[in-house]
Write a protein that holds these residues in place. Structure first.
Motif, PDB file in Angstrom:
ATOM      1  N   TRP A 182      41.116 -47.017   8.098  1.00  0.00           N
ATOM      2  CA  TRP A 182      39.706 -46.836   7.760  1.00  0.00           C
ATOM      3  C   TRP A 182      39.332 -45.371   7.556  1.00  0.00           C
ATOM      4  O   TRP A 182      38.221 -45.068   7.097  1.00  0.00           O
ATOM      5  N   ASN A 183      40.235 -44.455   7.892  1.00  0.00           N
ATOM      6  CA  ASN A 183      39.915 -43.034   7.716  1.00  0.00           C
ATOM      7  C   ASN A 183      39.671 -42.664   6.258  1.00  0.00           C
ATOM      8  O   ASN A 183      38.946 -41.714   5.953  1.00  0.00           O
ATOM      9  N   ASP A 184      40.299 -43.394   5.342  1.00  0.00           N
ATOM     10  CA  ASP A 184      40.143 -43.096   3.919  1.00  0.00           C
ATOM     11  C   ASP A 184      38.995 -43.859   3.257  1.00  0.00           C
ATOM     12  O   ASP A 184      38.734 -43.672   2.065  1.00  0.00           O
ATOM     13  N   VAL A 185      38.335 -44.711   4.030  1.00  0.00           N
ATOM     14  CA  VAL A 185      37.213 -45.468   3.468  1.00  0.00           C
ATOM     15  C   VAL A 185      36.030 -44.527   3.240  1.00  0.00           C
ATOM     16  O   VAL A 185      35.689 -43.704   4.095  1.00  0.00           O
ATOM     17  N   GLN A 186      35.400 -44.642   2.077  1.00  0.00           N
ATOM     18  CA  GLN A 186      34.190 -43.873   1.803  1.00  0.00           C
ATOM     19  C   GLN A 186      33.251 -44.683   0.930  1.00  0.00           C
ATOM     20  O   GLN A 186      33.663 -45.631   0.254  1.00  0.00           O
ATOM     21  N   LEU A 187      31.982 -44.296   0.967  1.00  0.00           N
ATOM     22  CA  LEU A 187      30.933 -45.043   0.279  1.00  0.00           C
ATOM     23  C   LEU A 187      29.939 -44.076  -0.343  1.00  0.00           C
ATOM     24  O   LEU A 187      29.525 -43.098   0.293  1.00  0.00           O
ATOM     25  N   THR A 188      29.580 -44.328  -1.590  1.00  0.00           N
ATOM     26  CA  THR A 188      28.450 -43.661  -2.229  1.00  0.00           C
ATOM     27  C   THR A 188      27.574 -44.756  -2.814  1.00  0.00           C
ATOM     28  O   THR A 188      28.040 -45.562  -3.630  1.00  0.00           O
ATOM     29  N   ALA A 189      26.319 -44.809  -2.368  1.00  0.00           N
ATOM     30  CA  ALA A 189      25.449 -45.912  -2.764  1.00  0.00           C
ATOM     31  C   ALA A 189      24.027 -45.415  -2.968  1.00  0.00           C
ATOM     32  O   ALA A 189      23.657 -44.308  -2.565  1.00  0.00           O
ATOM     33  N   TRP A 190      23.211 -46.285  -3.593  1.00  0.00           N
ATOM     34  CA  TRP A 190      21.832 -45.943  -3.918  1.00  0.00           C
ATOM     35  C   TRP A 190      20.946 -47.146  -3.627  1.00  0.00           C
ATOM     36  O   TRP A 190      21.275 -48.284  -3.962  1.00  0.00           O
ATOM     37  N   TRP A 191      19.801 -46.888  -3.003  1.00  0.00           N
ATOM     38  CA  TRP A 191      18.834 -47.937  -2.718  1.00  0.00           C
ATOM     39  C   TRP A 191      18.039 -48.267  -3.971  1.00  0.00           C
ATOM     40  O   TRP A 191      17.616 -47.378  -4.713  1.00  0.00           O
ATOM     41  N   GLU A 192      17.843 -49.558  -4.189  1.00  0.00           N
ATOM     42  CA  GLU A 192      17.049 -50.016  -5.331  1.00  0.00           C
ATOM     43  C   GLU A 192      15.999 -51.000  -4.829  1.00  0.00           C
ATOM     44  O   GLU A 192      16.155 -51.601  -3.770  1.00  0.00           O
TER      45      GLU A 192
ATOM     46  N   ALA B 106      23.025 -49.222 -10.808  1.00  0.00           N
ATOM     47  CA  ALA B 106      22.326 -48.859  -9.577  1.00  0.00           C
ATOM     48  C   ALA B 106      21.085 -48.015  -9.843  1.00  0.00           C
ATOM     49  O   ALA B 106      20.120 -48.076  -9.080  1.00  0.00           O
ATOM     50  N   LEU B 107      21.119 -47.221 -10.899  1.00  0.00           N
ATOM     51  CA  LEU B 107      20.010 -46.320 -11.210  1.00  0.00           C
ATOM     52  C   LEU B 107      19.275 -46.783 -12.469  1.00  0.00           C
ATOM     53  O   LEU B 107      19.044 -46.012 -13.390  1.00  0.00           O
ATOM     54  N   LYS B 108      18.875 -48.060 -12.479  1.00  0.00           N
ATOM     55  CA  LYS B 108      18.165 -48.626 -13.636  1.00  0.00           C
ATOM     56  C   LYS B 108      16.724 -48.125 -13.699  1.00  0.00           C
ATOM     57  O   LYS B 108      16.236 -47.720 -14.738  1.00  0.00           O
ATOM     58  N   PHE B 109      16.032 -48.282 -12.560  1.00  0.00           N
ATOM     59  CA  PHE B 109      14.621 -47.909 -12.461  1.00  0.00           C
ATOM     60  C   PHE B 109      13.771 -48.571 -13.537  1.00  0.00           C
ATOM     61  O   PHE B 109      12.870 -47.948 -14.099  1.00  0.00           O
ATOM     62  N   ARG B 110      14.059 -49.828 -13.828  1.00  0.00           N
ATOM     63  CA  ARG B 110      13.251 -50.557 -14.788  1.00  0.00           C
ATOM     64  C   ARG B 110      12.144 -51.309 -14.056  1.00  0.00           C
ATOM     65  O   ARG B 110      12.347 -51.831 -12.961  1.00  0.00           O
ATOM     66  N   ILE B 111      10.978 -51.379 -14.656  1.00  0.00           N
ATOM     67  CA  ILE B 111       9.801 -51.964 -14.013  1.00  0.00           C
ATOM     68  C   ILE B 111       9.254 -53.108 -14.866  1.00  0.00           C
ATOM     69  O   ILE B 111       8.055 -53.273 -15.018  1.00  0.00           O
TER      70      ILE B 111
END
Length: 304
Positions: free
Chosen positions: A143-153, A245-250
């Motif tokens: 698990w030391n090599d596990v990483q995450l980059t995420a964005w809230w929508e 992830a970065l749609k930002f459509r309304i």
């Protein structure tokens, strides 16, 4: 035929611009201009963010710099942000990581009638994920090599929309706690969720998903972890996730990446079904409060 000629005209017009102008996205497509106008209409001319959006894209003649507003629902700014996040992902976070070790994460949070309750839920979820990974690292060095980059929508629905959802979405919303009582049948229900890229290292996708579910995310369909498409390049996969992830459509009738691909084929008379103006305004104000803008949406867990 007319639509095809219009697309050819726009493509020819863009080629006139200098490369640096295209990178900065000084000019917006008609559809993106519509969204910018809708956001400004929802804010109203007296709102302090209205003027910021109005000045976005203007050139500072003294310094030859372009002004940007930094408001996530501004198409110019979220398109620029996609480029920045793509550069970070490809050049830093996931540089050299093969498709076989990458996956696309979606994590659903509880739906709510009150947007002000979303931040505490986000903070709890971030702590759970950080603690889960830290615990797993103490048990298993893979698990030391596990990483995450995420964005809230954020998505929104009317309170009465539940019965019209597809089977899986309806089960997920019941499991997460769809509000029992709305202030009115058309009350807005906010649906926060997380989209991101997971580098799994030597851990399997199933192990990662199971660990998430065991740490308070066990509702039906709450966790989705899909391995990257092996038939596409890493670059294309990462770009696709970040764009999604970065749609930002309304728009109420907007269906993610598929609809976005069709956006250029919509006729000039196409009428979009926008969110209610009070919801757009409330969402903008939520995005820009505290450490406002894009950074409040970004969540990172780095490898050791």
């Amino acid at each position: 035929m007319a639509d095809e000629r219009m697309r050819e005209f726009r493509a020819a017009l863009i080629r006139v611009f200098e490369p640096w102008e295209r990178r900065q996205i000084r000019w917006l497509s008609p559809g993106m201009q519509e969204q910018q106008a809708e956001v400004q209409s929802a804010l109203g001319m007296m709102h302090p963010l209205y003027e910021r959006m109005t000045c976005c894209g203007e050139m500072d003649e003294n310094r030859n710099n372009m002004r940007v507003c930094g408001i996530p629902l501004c198409p110019r700014c979220f398109l620029r942000r996609r480029g920045k996040e793509t550069g970070r992902a490809l050049g830093e976070a996931f540089a050299g990581v093969p498709n076989e070790q990458l996956a696309f994460l979606t994590l659903l949070l509880e739906p709510t009638l009150d947007l002000s309750t979303v931040d505490p839920g986000i903070q709890r979820t971030k702590r759970r994920i950080q603690n889960m990974i830290a615990y797993q690292r103490g048990q298993d060095p893979r698990w030391n090599d596990v990483q995450l980059t995420a964005w809230w929508e954020m998505d929104r629905d009317d309170y009465g929309d539940l019965e019209g959802f597809g089977r899986n979405k309806r089960i997920a919303m019941h499991g997460l706690g769809w509000p029992l009582f709305g202030r009115a049948y058309e009350s807005t229900v906010w649906r926060p969720h997380l989209h991101g890229i997971v580098a799994l290292g030597g851990v399997t996708a199933q192990e990662f998903a199971d660990a998430l579910r065991a740490r308070g995310h066990g509702a039906p369909y709450q966790v989705s972890l899909k391995p990257f498409d092996r038939d596409q390049s890493v670059v294309r996969n990462i770009k696709g996730v970040i764009r999604y992830a970065l749609k930002f459509r309304i728009e109420r009738d907007f269906k993610g990446a598929i609809a976005e691909k069709l956006d250029t084929k919509r006729g000039l008379g196409f009428v979009r079904s926008w969110w209610k103006q009070e919801d757009i305004r409330e969402y903008v104000e939520w995005l820009m409060c505290k450490r406002g803008g894009f950074e409040r949406l970004r969540f990172v867990v780095r490898a050791l």
